[in-house]
Design an enzyme around this catalytic site. Sequence first.
Site, PDB file in Angstrom:
ATOM      1  CG  ASN A 114      -0.427  -0.085   2.505  1.00 19.43           C
ATOM      2  OD1 ASN A 114       0.788  -0.114   2.642  1.00 19.43           O
ATOM      3  ND2 ASN A 114      -1.263  -0.098   3.519  1.00 19.43           N
ATOM      4  CD  GLU A 128       5.880   4.750  13.483  1.00 23.35           C
ATOM      5  OE1 GLU A 128       5.058   3.871  13.802  1.00 23.35           O
ATOM      6  OE2 GLU A 128       5.605   5.676  12.683  1.00 23.35           O
TER       7      GLU A 128
HETATM    8  P1  GDP Z   1      -1.862   1.597   8.493  1.00 21.19           P
HETATM    9  O1  GDP Z   1      -1.694   2.329   9.805  1.00 21.19           O
HETATM   10  O2  GDP Z   1      -2.919   2.226   7.600  1.00 21.19           O
HETATM   11  O3  GDP Z   1      -0.561   1.392   7.755  1.00 21.19           O
HETATM   12  O4  GDP Z   1      -2.444   0.141   8.831  1.00 21.19           O
HETATM   13  P2  GDP Z   1      -2.189  -0.896  10.025  1.00 21.19           P
HETATM   14  O5  GDP Z   1      -1.423  -0.226  11.147  1.00 21.19           O
HETATM   15  O6  GDP Z   1      -3.490  -1.530  10.355  1.00 21.19           O
HETATM   16  O7  GDP Z   1      -1.287  -2.029   9.354  1.00 21.19           O
HETATM   17  C1  GDP Z   1       0.097  -1.818   9.144  1.00 21.19           C
HETATM   18  C2  GDP Z   1       0.463  -2.332   7.783  1.00 21.19           C
HETATM   19  O8  GDP Z   1       0.277  -3.739   7.762  1.00 21.19           O
HETATM   20  C3  GDP Z   1      -0.411  -1.819   6.632  1.00 21.19           C
HETATM   21  O9  GDP Z   1      -0.010  -0.565   6.134  1.00 21.19           O
HETATM   22  C4  GDP Z   1      -0.205  -2.926   5.586  1.00 21.19           C
HETATM   23  O10 GDP Z   1       1.031  -2.730   4.894  1.00 21.19           O
HETATM   24  C5  GDP Z   1      -0.094  -4.161   6.453  1.00 21.19           C
HETATM   25  N1  GDP Z   1      -1.367  -4.871   6.512  1.00 21.19           N
HETATM   26  C6  GDP Z   1      -2.524  -4.478   7.106  1.00 21.19           C
HETATM   27  N2  GDP Z   1      -3.491  -5.393   6.949  1.00 21.19           N
HETATM   28  C7  GDP Z   1      -2.925  -6.405   6.225  1.00 21.19           C
HETATM   29  C8  GDP Z   1      -3.403  -7.663   5.771  1.00 21.19           C
HETATM   30  O11 GDP Z   1      -4.569  -8.032   5.959  1.00 21.19           O
HETATM   31  N3  GDP Z   1      -2.495  -8.444   5.084  1.00 21.19           N
HETATM   32  C9  GDP Z   1      -1.212  -8.055   4.868  1.00 21.19           C
HETATM   33  N4  GDP Z   1      -0.374  -8.875   4.190  1.00 21.19           N
HETATM   34  N5  GDP Z   1      -0.726  -6.873   5.284  1.00 21.19           N
HETATM   35  C10 GDP Z   1      -1.575  -6.067   5.962  1.00 21.19           C
END
Ligand code: GDP
Length: 140
Positions: A114, A128
């Site tokens: 992403n 961070e």
């Molecule tokens: P963010 O804060 O929007 O980056 O999201 P989160 O803190 O929930 O998750 C951290 C990172 O983990 C995300 O940016 C994605 O790269 C990864 N991630 C989140 N959900 C998934 C998932 O269901 N599968 C995989 N492979 N990676 C995920």
Amino acid sequence: MTGNRTFTMIKPDAIEKGVGGAILKQIQEAGFKIIALKQTKMSPEQAGKFYFIHCERPFYADLCSFMSSGAIIPAILEKENAVEDFRKLIGATNPANAEPGTIRKNFAESIDKNAIHGSDSNDNAIIESNFFFSELERIS
Ligand code: GDP
């Protein structure tokens, strides 16, 4: 560091596609000042440490593997209300749900690849930023 700074990291998928510069341009045009910036690559162990908060999540191993698979561009950014405004600029975690014009809508391909990270709180922005940058690597 006060509430006017956040931390970001352009992820390996975006660097591989050659859109790192375009993402930095969008960040600067949105009014964020670059306080620190570099290109580097994490080992799987370093990625594991950076994302340790997610160690119980089912995708933790895949996340650490992906984030250490190629170059990344970490940066410290400054702007009033930086953490919240930057989360709005990058859009939802899953680009399919991201608002039009956001960085993830423009450049990301999937929930795992992403394109970009943005800190989710002022405290995490500090943690961070300190993970990647020494004082000497920052303009102030
Ligand atoms: P963010 O804060 O929007 O980056 O999201 P989160 O803190 O929930 O998750 C951290 C990172 O983990 C995300 O940016 C994605 O790269 C990864 N991630 C989140 N959900 C998934 C998932 O269901 N599968 C995989 N492979 N990676 C995920």
